[in-house]
Design a protein around this motif. Structure first.
Motif, short mmCIF file in Angstrom:
data_model
loop_
_atom_site.label_atom_id
_atom_site.label_comp_id
_atom_site.label_asym_id
_atom_site.label_seq_id
_atom_site.Cartn_x
_atom_site.Cartn_y
_atom_site.Cartn_z
N ARG A 74 85.27 -32.15 -102.95
CA ARG A 74 86.95 -31.78 -101.94
C ARG A 74 87.53 -32.82 -103.03
O ARG A 74 87.83 -33.53 -103.25
CB ARG A 74 86.68 -32.93 -100.81
N HIS A 75 88.66 -31.58 -103.53
CA HIS A 75 89.92 -32.16 -103.65
C HIS A 75 90.53 -33.12 -102.56
O HIS A 75 91.22 -31.87 -101.39
CB HIS A 75 90.69 -30.34 -104.59
N VAL A 76 91.48 -33.83 -103.29
CA VAL A 76 92.40 -34.48 -101.55
C VAL A 76 93.41 -34.86 -102.36
O VAL A 76 93.87 -35.74 -103.19
CB VAL A 76 91.32 -35.99 -101.48
N VAL A 77 94.86 -34.04 -101.92
CA VAL A 77 96.04 -34.12 -102.77
C VAL A 77 96.86 -34.99 -101.47
O VAL A 77 97.27 -34.83 -100.72
CB VAL A 77 96.80 -32.93 -103.07
N SER A 78 97.64 -36.25 -102.52
CA SER A 78 98.43 -37.49 -102.04
C SER A 78 99.82 -37.28 -102.70
O SER A 78 99.25 -36.78 -103.71
CB SER A 78 97.29 -38.26 -101.19
N THR A 79 100.56 -37.98 -101.67
CA THR A 79 101.44 -38.83 -102.63
C THR A 79 102.90 -38.31 -103.63
O THR A 79 102.47 -38.35 -104.33
CB THR A 79 101.34 -40.00 -102.70
N VAL A 80 102.58 -36.65 -102.95
CA VAL A 80 103.01 -35.79 -103.61
C VAL A 80 105.09 -35.88 -103.83
O VAL A 80 105.55 -36.63 -102.95
CB VAL A 80 103.65 -34.55 -102.33
N GLU A 81 105.67 -35.88 -104.82
CA GLU A 81 106.70 -35.94 -105.31
C GLU A 81 107.49 -34.88 -105.85
O GLU A 81 106.61 -34.26 -106.60
CB GLU A 81 106.78 -37.35 -105.83
N VAL A 82 108.40 -33.93 -104.87
CA VAL A 82 108.85 -33.14 -105.44
C VAL A 82 109.88 -33.36 -105.98
O VAL A 82 110.92 -33.74 -105.31
CB VAL A 82 108.35 -32.02 -104.56
N ILE A 83 110.23 -33.14 -107.79
CA ILE A 83 111.92 -33.49 -108.02
C ILE A 83 112.10 -31.66 -108.61
O ILE A 83 111.51 -30.75 -109.45
CB ILE A 83 111.19 -34.51 -109.34
N PRO A 84 113.73 -31.82 -108.19
CA PRO A 84 114.01 -31.07 -108.99
C PRO A 84 114.09 -30.06 -110.60
O PRO A 84 114.40 -30.85 -110.79
CB PRO A 84 116.00 -30.98 -108.58
N GLY A 85 114.28 -28.88 -110.62
CA GLY A 85 114.64 -28.79 -111.67
C GLY A 85 115.54 -27.95 -112.26
O GLY A 85 117.00 -28.44 -111.46
#
Length: 137
Positions: A74-85
């Motif tokens: 299982r791939h568990v993605v967490s602590t996502v930070e989205v930064i503007p480009g």
């Protein structure tokens, strides 16, 4: 530049679709979360996968290895930070855990990584143009 809540949610949904696709063996669906000429670079594998055909083949090999080993990953993605480009680009940083459960055994952590994605808005929504995986060894 601010990022809309809609775009942040769309990135989270992209990661959810991607994780479920590779974990369930839907290689073409996993590859479709990248742009047509998207790139996947990881120190866990000798060569990058570039373009839809190579991305699909990578995901097929990954899932076949899981089936052969009898282990569910299982791939568990967490602590996502989205930064503007730019106007139609974003950068995202997230933690990715790969957890395995062999038949009849306890789960174990295979890898804890950081993924750094360059994202591009396409007519089909946000897609990964380039992913670099950083291992936490």
């Amino acid at each position: 530049m601010d990022i809309s809540a809609e775009d942040v949610l769309a990135v989270h949904q992209l990661y959810g679709r991607q994780s479920h696709a590779i974990d369930s063996g839907r290689a073409a669906d996993w590859a479709a979360t990248f742009t047509a000429d998207g790139e996947f670079h990881s120190p866990s594998y000798p060569d990058p996968a570039i373009g839809a055909a190579e991305l699909t083949a990578f995901a097929e090999r990954f899932h076949a290895g899981c089936v052969d080993s009898g282990e569910v990953l299982r791939h568990v993605v967490s602590t996502v930070e989205v930064i503007p480009g730019g106007p139609d680009t974003l950068t995202s940083r997230a933690y990715l855990q790969i957890v395995g459960t062999p038949t009849g055994e306890a789960s174990r952590l295979h890898r804890l990584t950081t993924v750094v994605d360059d994202l591009v808005r396409t007519p089909a929504g946000w897609r990964i143009d380039r992913r670099v995986v950083l291992r936490d060894d």
